[in-house]
Design an enzyme around this catalytic site. Structure first.
Site, short mmCIF file in Angstrom:
data_model
loop_
_atom_site.label_atom_id
_atom_site.label_comp_id
_atom_site.label_asym_id
_atom_site.label_seq_id
_atom_site.Cartn_x
_atom_site.Cartn_y
_atom_site.Cartn_z
N LYS A 203 32.64 13.14 6.47
CA LYS A 203 33.53 12.29 5.65
C LYS A 203 32.82 11.02 5.19
O LYS A 203 32.87 10.67 4.01
CB LYS A 203 34.80 11.92 6.45
N ARG B 183 45.42 9.11 10.13
CA ARG B 183 44.92 9.96 11.21
C ARG B 183 46.04 10.54 12.05
O ARG B 183 45.78 11.23 13.02
CB ARG B 183 44.03 9.10 12.10
N ARG C 171 23.88 12.13 15.44
CA ARG C 171 24.11 11.08 14.43
C ARG C 171 23.46 9.76 14.87
O ARG C 171 23.55 9.37 16.02
CB ARG C 171 25.62 10.87 14.24
N ARG D 145 26.08 5.61 18.29
CA ARG D 145 27.37 5.02 18.64
C ARG D 145 27.73 5.43 20.07
O ARG D 145 27.50 6.57 20.46
CB ARG D 145 28.45 5.54 17.69
N ARG E 1 37.49 13.24 21.36
CA ARG E 1 37.78 12.95 19.95
C ARG E 1 38.20 14.22 19.21
O ARG E 1 39.08 14.18 18.35
CB ARG E 1 36.58 12.28 19.28
P1 ADP Z 1 34.45 9.69 12.96
O1 ADP Z 1 33.96 9.30 11.60
O2 ADP Z 1 33.35 10.24 13.80
O3 ADP Z 1 35.64 10.60 12.93
P2 ADP Z 1 35.56 7.03 13.00
O4 ADP Z 1 34.46 6.10 12.71
O5 ADP Z 1 36.46 7.42 11.89
O6 ADP Z 1 34.92 8.35 13.67
O7 ADP Z 1 36.48 6.49 14.16
C1 ADP Z 1 35.95 5.98 15.36
C2 ADP Z 1 37.09 5.51 16.25
O8 ADP Z 1 37.78 4.42 15.62
C3 ADP Z 1 38.17 6.54 16.54
O9 ADP Z 1 37.82 7.41 17.62
C4 ADP Z 1 39.37 5.63 16.88
O10 ADP Z 1 39.25 5.09 18.17
C5 ADP Z 1 39.18 4.49 15.88
N1 ADP Z 1 39.89 4.77 14.62
C6 ADP Z 1 39.32 4.99 13.40
N2 ADP Z 1 40.26 5.20 12.47
C7 ADP Z 1 41.47 5.14 13.10
C8 ADP Z 1 42.82 5.30 12.69
N3 ADP Z 1 43.14 5.59 11.42
N4 ADP Z 1 43.80 5.16 13.62
C9 ADP Z 1 43.50 4.85 14.90
N5 ADP Z 1 42.24 4.72 15.37
C10 ADP Z 1 41.22 4.85 14.48
P1 ADP Z 2 32.25 11.88 9.77
O1 ADP Z 2 32.37 10.59 8.98
O2 ADP Z 2 33.15 12.96 9.27
O3 ADP Z 2 32.38 11.67 11.24
P2 ADP Z 2 29.40 11.72 9.05
O4 ADP Z 2 29.37 11.58 7.57
O5 ADP Z 2 29.12 10.49 9.84
O6 ADP Z 2 30.77 12.43 9.52
O7 ADP Z 2 28.35 12.86 9.45
C1 ADP Z 2 28.17 13.26 10.83
C2 ADP Z 2 26.69 13.60 11.05
O8 ADP Z 2 26.37 14.81 10.36
C3 ADP Z 2 25.70 12.55 10.54
O9 ADP Z 2 24.61 12.51 11.44
C4 ADP Z 2 25.29 13.07 9.17
O10 ADP Z 2 23.96 12.65 8.82
C5 ADP Z 2 25.34 14.58 9.37
N1 ADP Z 2 25.77 15.33 8.18
C6 ADP Z 2 26.71 14.99 7.27
N2 ADP Z 2 26.87 15.94 6.33
C7 ADP Z 2 26.03 16.95 6.68
C8 ADP Z 2 25.72 18.24 6.10
N3 ADP Z 2 26.35 18.67 5.00
N4 ADP Z 2 24.79 19.00 6.73
C9 ADP Z 2 24.16 18.55 7.85
N5 ADP Z 2 24.40 17.36 8.43
C10 ADP Z 2 25.31 16.56 7.86
#
Ligand code: ADP
Ligand code: ADP
Length: 219
Positions: free
Chosen positions: A19, A94, A132, A165, A176
């Site tokens: 995302k 979410r 990541r 992270r 998660r």
């Molecule tokens: P990822 O991209 O790997 O899904 P995020 O960066 O979006 O992780 O989120 C990291 C953490 O931040 C979540 O596990 C949660 O604790 C918090 N968080 C992010 N967005 C929300 C939301 N919309 N509502 C509640 N908690 C959130």
């Molecule tokens: P999210 O925001 O959904 O948690 P991220 O954009 O942070 O996901 O991507 C999660 C991990 O996967 C990062 O290390 C990123 O570089 C890698 N990644 C993202 N898109 C791809 C893809 N299409 N193929 C392989 N690795 C990817």
């Protein structure tokens, strides 16, 4: 008089689906701001604000920060001038409560425009999240195998240090994913019923996922 329409795009997908990576590419193409609630919480954590201290205990376990706090934070962010044509939402809403609140916030501007669901398998999510790495200064996202920086541990963009992270360690990642299926996945049905959902195969190279998203967002 009604307000002009805005494009509010909601990216859905498990943690690690891509995302954030895709939101950054869409931001360039569509000229809309990228709003990542996770990034806003992490910024507050780094700067040791009151919000950061509150969010920390939830984030470190992989649980959601309370709705009341999160919804108010997003409502404030959407008031800023750069959101006057819409926004790319990454990590919000979410759960159903947040989705209903977001509908209310966006209703005067035509509501949610489209909801791409970036689909990957759970095993792939585990591989992506545990590999990541994020730039401490500019937030750019890399993967040690799939999207490595030119020099290990160093950001290509600004030379910042790359770190893992805390919540990307395996024990927290499992929770998660659990939280995603329990709380976030009902949004798939919620937006499907509103004819807003568009499924995209997230297990393609980053560029191919981007093309698929653009095809869905510009027709
Ligand atoms: P990822 O991209 O790997 O899904 P995020 O960066 O979006 O992780 O989120 C990291 C953490 O931040 C979540 O596990 C949660 O604790 C918090 N968080 C992010 N967005 C929300 C939301 N919309 N509502 C509640 N908690 C959130
Ligand atoms: P999210 O925001 O959904 O948690 P991220 O954009 O942070 O996901 O991507 C999660 C991990 O996967 C990062 O290390 C990123 O570089 C890698 N990644 C993202 N898109 C791809 C893809 N299409 N193929 C392989 N690795 C990817």
């Amino acid at each position: 008089m009604s307000e002009p329409q805005r494009k509010y795009i909601v990216l859905l997908g498990v943690p690690g689906a891509g995302k954030g990576t895709q939101a950054k590419l869409l931001k360039e193409k569509l000229g809309l701001p990228h709003i990542s609630t996770g990034d806003i919480f992490r910024f507050n954590l780094t700067h040791e604000t009151e919000l950061g201290r509150l969010a920390q205990s939830y984030m470190s376990k992989g649980n959601l920060v309370p709705d009341e706090v999160t919804i108010r934070m997003v409502a404030d962010r959407l008031q800023q001038a750069d959101c006057d044509r819409g926004a790319i939402m990454d990590g919000f809403p979410r759960n159903l409560e947040q989705a209903v609140a977001f509908d209310a916030m966006t209703a005067p501007y035509g509501g949610v425009y489209r909801v791409p669901l970036i689909h990957i398998e759970d095993e792939e999510a585990m591989r992506r999240i545990t590999g990541r790495r994020v730039c401490r200064t500019c937030g750019a996202v890399y993967h040690i195998d799939f999207n490595p920086p030119r020099r290990a541990g160093v950001c290509d963009i600004d030379g910042g240090e790359l770190y893992q992270r805390d919540d990307d360690k395996p024990a927290t990642v499992r929770n998660r994913l659990y939280v995603y299926y329990k709380q976030t996945s009902p949004l798939v049905g919620y937006y499907f019923a509103k004819h807003l959902l568009a499924r995209v195969d997230g297990e393609q190279p980053i560029d191919a996922v981007h093309e698929a998203l653009m095809a869905n967002l510009t027709d």
